[in-house]
Design a protein around this motif. Structure first.
Motif, PDB file in Angstrom:
ATOM      1  N   ALA A 219       0.813  -1.219   0.000  1.00  0.00           N
ATOM      2  CA  ALA A 219       0.000   0.000   0.000  1.00  0.00           C
ATOM      3  C   ALA A 219       0.845   1.266   0.000  1.00  0.00           C
ATOM      4  CB  ALA A 219      -0.926  -0.001   1.215  1.00  0.00           C
ATOM      5  N   GLY A 220       2.160   1.120   0.166  1.00  0.00           N
ATOM      6  CA  GLY A 220       3.029   2.285   0.201  1.00  0.00           C
ATOM      7  C   GLY A 220       3.086   2.969   1.547  1.00  0.00           C
ATOM      8  N   THR A 221       2.593   2.314   2.608  1.00  0.00           N
ATOM      9  CA  THR A 221       2.599   2.916   3.945  1.00  0.00           C
ATOM     10  C   THR A 221       3.761   2.431   4.805  1.00  0.00           C
ATOM     11  OG1 THR A 221       1.105   1.191   4.781  1.00  0.00           O
ATOM     12  CG2 THR A 221       0.095   3.201   3.910  1.00  0.00           C
ATOM     13  N   ARG A 222       4.558   1.514   4.307  1.00  0.00           N
ATOM     14  CA  ARG A 222       5.759   1.043   5.001  1.00  0.00           C
ATOM     15  C   ARG A 222       6.894   0.999   3.986  1.00  0.00           C
ATOM     16  NH1 ARG A 222       7.413  -1.714   9.471  1.00  0.00           N
ATOM     17  NH2 ARG A 222       5.281  -1.775  10.276  1.00  0.00           N
ATOM     18  N   PRO A 223       8.105   1.395   4.378  1.00  0.00           N
ATOM     19  CA  PRO A 223       9.227   1.330   3.439  1.00  0.00           C
ATOM     20  C   PRO A 223       9.649  -0.117   3.204  1.00  0.00           C
ATOM     21  CG  PRO A 223      10.017   1.937   5.613  1.00  0.00           C
ATOM     22  CD  PRO A 223       8.513   1.938   5.692  1.00  0.00           C
ATOM     23  N   PRO A 224      10.413  -0.380   2.158  1.00  0.00           N
ATOM     24  CA  PRO A 224      10.973  -1.726   1.997  1.00  0.00           C
ATOM     25  C   PRO A 224      11.707  -2.121   3.273  1.00  0.00           C
ATOM     26  CG  PRO A 224      11.444  -0.367   0.075  1.00  0.00           C
ATOM     27  CD  PRO A 224      10.861   0.549   1.106  1.00  0.00           C
ATOM     28  N   THR A 225      11.537  -3.365   3.686  1.00  0.00           N
ATOM     29  CA  THR A 225      12.043  -3.782   4.998  1.00  0.00           C
ATOM     30  C   THR A 225      12.637  -5.177   4.927  1.00  0.00           C
ATOM     31  OG1 THR A 225      10.326  -2.467   6.116  1.00  0.00           O
ATOM     32  CG2 THR A 225      11.414  -4.178   7.421  1.00  0.00           C
ATOM     33  N   LEU A 226      13.752  -5.367   5.630  1.00  0.00           N
ATOM     34  CA  LEU A 226      14.311  -6.697   5.854  1.00  0.00           C
ATOM     35  C   LEU A 226      14.227  -6.959   7.353  1.00  0.00           C
ATOM     36  CD1 LEU A 226      17.449  -8.265   4.231  1.00  0.00           C
ATOM     37  CD2 LEU A 226      17.012  -8.565   6.668  1.00  0.00           C
ATOM     38  N   ARG A 227      13.494  -8.004   7.725  1.00  0.00           N
ATOM     39  CA  ARG A 227      13.261  -8.315   9.141  1.00  0.00           C
ATOM     40  C   ARG A 227      13.873  -9.662   9.493  1.00  0.00           C
ATOM     41  NH1 ARG A 227       8.813 -10.807  12.571  1.00  0.00           N
ATOM     42  NH2 ARG A 227       7.826 -11.581  10.659  1.00  0.00           N
ATOM     43  N   ILE A 228      14.743  -9.685  10.495  1.00  0.00           N
ATOM     44  CA  ILE A 228      15.239 -10.945  11.048  1.00  0.00           C
ATOM     45  C   ILE A 228      14.403 -11.265  12.277  1.00  0.00           C
ATOM     46  CG2 ILE A 228      17.183 -12.107  12.151  1.00  0.00           C
ATOM     47  CD1 ILE A 228      19.033 -10.718  10.257  1.00  0.00           C
ATOM     48  N   TRP A 229      13.780 -12.441  12.244  1.00  0.00           N
ATOM     49  CA  TRP A 229      12.828 -12.832  13.278  1.00  0.00           C
ATOM     50  C   TRP A 229      13.540 -13.353  14.525  1.00  0.00           C
ATOM     51  CZ3 TRP A 229       8.172 -16.018  10.999  1.00  0.00           C
ATOM     52  CH2 TRP A 229       7.796 -15.497   9.756  1.00  0.00           C
ATOM     53  N   GLU A 230      12.799 -13.301  15.629  1.00  0.00           N
ATOM     54  CA  GLU A 230      13.124 -14.064  16.832  1.00  0.00           C
ATOM     55  C   GLU A 230      11.842 -14.769  17.271  1.00  0.00           C
ATOM     56  OE1 GLU A 230      15.969 -14.703  18.045  1.00  0.00           O
ATOM     57  OE2 GLU A 230      17.228 -13.186  17.075  1.00  0.00           O
ATOM     58  N   TRP A 231      11.938 -16.066  17.506  1.00  0.00           N
ATOM     59  CA  TRP A 231      10.780 -16.870  17.895  1.00  0.00           C
ATOM     60  C   TRP A 231      10.704 -16.980  19.417  1.00  0.00           C
ATOM     61  CZ3 TRP A 231       7.517 -18.935  14.151  1.00  0.00           C
ATOM     62  CH2 TRP A 231       7.996 -18.937  12.831  1.00  0.00           C
ATOM     63  N   SER A 232       9.487 -16.946  19.961  1.00  0.00           N
ATOM     64  CA  SER A 232       9.317 -17.080  21.409  1.00  0.00           C
ATOM     65  C   SER A 232       8.834 -18.466  21.819  1.00  0.00           C
ATOM     66  CB  SER A 232       8.318 -16.036  21.931  1.00  0.00           C
ATOM     67  OG  SER A 232       7.012 -16.291  21.432  1.00  0.00           O
ATOM     68  N   ALA A 233       8.465 -19.306  20.841  1.00  0.00           N
ATOM     69  CA  ALA A 233       7.933 -20.630  21.171  1.00  0.00           C
ATOM     70  C   ALA A 233       8.136 -21.568  19.990  1.00  0.00           C
ATOM     71  CB  ALA A 233       6.442 -20.536  21.519  1.00  0.00           C
TER      72      ALA A 233
END
Length: 421
Positions: A219-233
């Motif tokens: 939608a153009g409301t967030r910039p391009p993003t690279l996310r490294i996850w962390e899992w809690s379970a």
């Protein structure tokens, strides 16, 4: 209920389940013009569907299911009529299904269904594989579905390697692309890319935020993003088109305290333990992958990861459609989905987005994984290494580094690229 599977060498697995009468939620039913009640048919697997929208992807699969259900119904009716006329007995719904089907006719019918959906296409499987899975469902005893592969085989997809991860290095897909076009796309993306090392989240949160961020980029409301996850379970994440009962031993998962969730992309099931897994997502506008095919888009999106891992001294390469491997075995697998631009408001043009995510094994509890996941013999039928466990060689054994050190290296690589762009 009967089920057949077909794994395309270098591609993905597709399964067809045929059940007369009542069927599980989500399966398609069909009635012939003469009013005969057809079998219910479900198509599932770890394949992908590249489509303009969710509606187009779902419509393609439902149309294939209806086409197969119609064939099963017509065959059952014809077989039952034949039985009744000669013996005076009821042929039964399963015994009649598909007994006289010609595999070429089945494949042609599937091709016709696919052709009716120009805005969606199957990735990793095709009409031939679906026809084989359907035929196996109706000709194999139920107990043999997960046994050794029959004489029916699906030819490799065009351009696909004959073998995949952990087999013979010479037949894996060539090394990471270094074409000027791929380099220029990343050079344009790095300055705009937000790099996020996310906080630990529950499996349900991970699935929700992954799709939400992708739609926000679309939608153009967030910039391009690279996310490294962390899992809690711990959890098992199944692909969008997979059947949970056929992929996961659900009672074992519950006993182990493992949640089962479904992601918004296709592909296969992932066994997740927080300290043993490294996952990342890339959310970019659609123009990042414009003009290249799906297989190339996987290599484009993972180009940074392959280069970063090579910086650790690993001989990393692409394998099959969506795997990342070294000479020792599979490291991780990717999945991808495109999100169209939402309807423009006030004349603004939204960019649309591609979501690309990868899960890598840092370490693995092989015994627990094999208790929880149901890996059929067909799924490994095109691999010299038949065990799903032996096909995976975790980053811990390849690098000698802690998980935190590997993650820190990946983040440092990304930030260095962004600062130089």
């Amino acid at each position: 209920m009967v089920r057949g599977e077909c794994k395309t060498p270098g591609g993905k697995l597709v399964a067809v389940t045929v059940e007369p009468g009542d069927a599980p939620t989500g399966a398609s039913a069909f009635a012939t013009a003469g009013g005969a009640v057809a079998s219910r048919v479900r198509v599932d697997g770890d394949f992908f569907v590249d489509a303009d929208s969710d509606e187009h992807a779902d419509a393609l699969l439902r149309d294939i299911e209806r086409a197969l259900a119609a064939i099963a119904a017509d065959s059952a009716t014809a077989d039952a009529d034949s039985q009744d006329s000669t013996t005076g007995t009821d042929a039964g719904p399963i015994r009649g299904c598909g007994s006289g089907d010609d595999s070429t006719t089945v494949e042609t019918t599937i091709c016709e269904a696919i052709a009716r959906h120009p805005h969606a296409c199957l990735v990793g499987t095709d009409a031939t594989a679906i026809a084989i899975a359907y035929t196996r469902a109706l000709t194999r005893p139920p107990s043999s579905v997960a046994s050794a592969a029959s004489s029916l085989t699906s030819p490799p997809l065009a351009g696909a390697p004959a073998q995949r991860v952990g087999v013979v290095p010479s037949v894996t897909t060539p090394a990471a692309p270094s074409t000027p076009d791929f380099a220029s796309r990343w050079a344009s993306l790095w300055p705009r890319l937000a790099i996020v090392h996310d906080r630990p989240r529950t499996p349900d949160e991970q699935m929700a935020i992954d799709e939400r961020w992708a739609r926000e980029v679309a939608a153009g409301t967030r910039p391009p993003t690279l996310r490294i996850w962390e899992w809690s379970a711990p959890c098992v994440v199944v692909g969008r088109f997979q059947s949970i009962p056929d992929e996961v031993h659900e009672s074992v998962a519950r006993a182990e305290g493992i949640t089962v969730v479904r992601r918004c992309t296709g592909g296969g099931a992932m066994f997740i333990e927080p300290g043993n897994t490294i996952t990342y997502s890339l959310y970019t506008p659609l123009d990042f992958v414009a003009g290249i095919d799906v297989a190339s888009s996987y290599r484009l999106c993972d180009r940074w990861l392959v280069e970063a891992l090579r910086g650790l001294g690993l001989d990393v390469r692409f394998a099959g459609l969506n795997d990342i491997a070294s000479q020792y075995g599979k490291i991780g697998g990717a999945a991808q989905r495109r999100f169209p631009a939402p309807h423009a408001r006030g004349g603004a043009v939204a960019p649309g987005a591609v979501l690309h995510h990868v899960t890598m094994a840092y370490d693995i509890d092989a015994v627990k994984m094999t208790r929880v996941l149901n890996v059929s013999g067909e799924k490994t039928s095109d691999k010299a290494v038949k065990s799903a466990v032996k096909r995976v060689d975790p980053l811990r054994s390849q690098t000698g580094m802690t998980r935190a050190e590997v993650v820190a290296h990946l983040l440092a690589y990304c930030r260095a690229q962004a600062s130089r762009a």
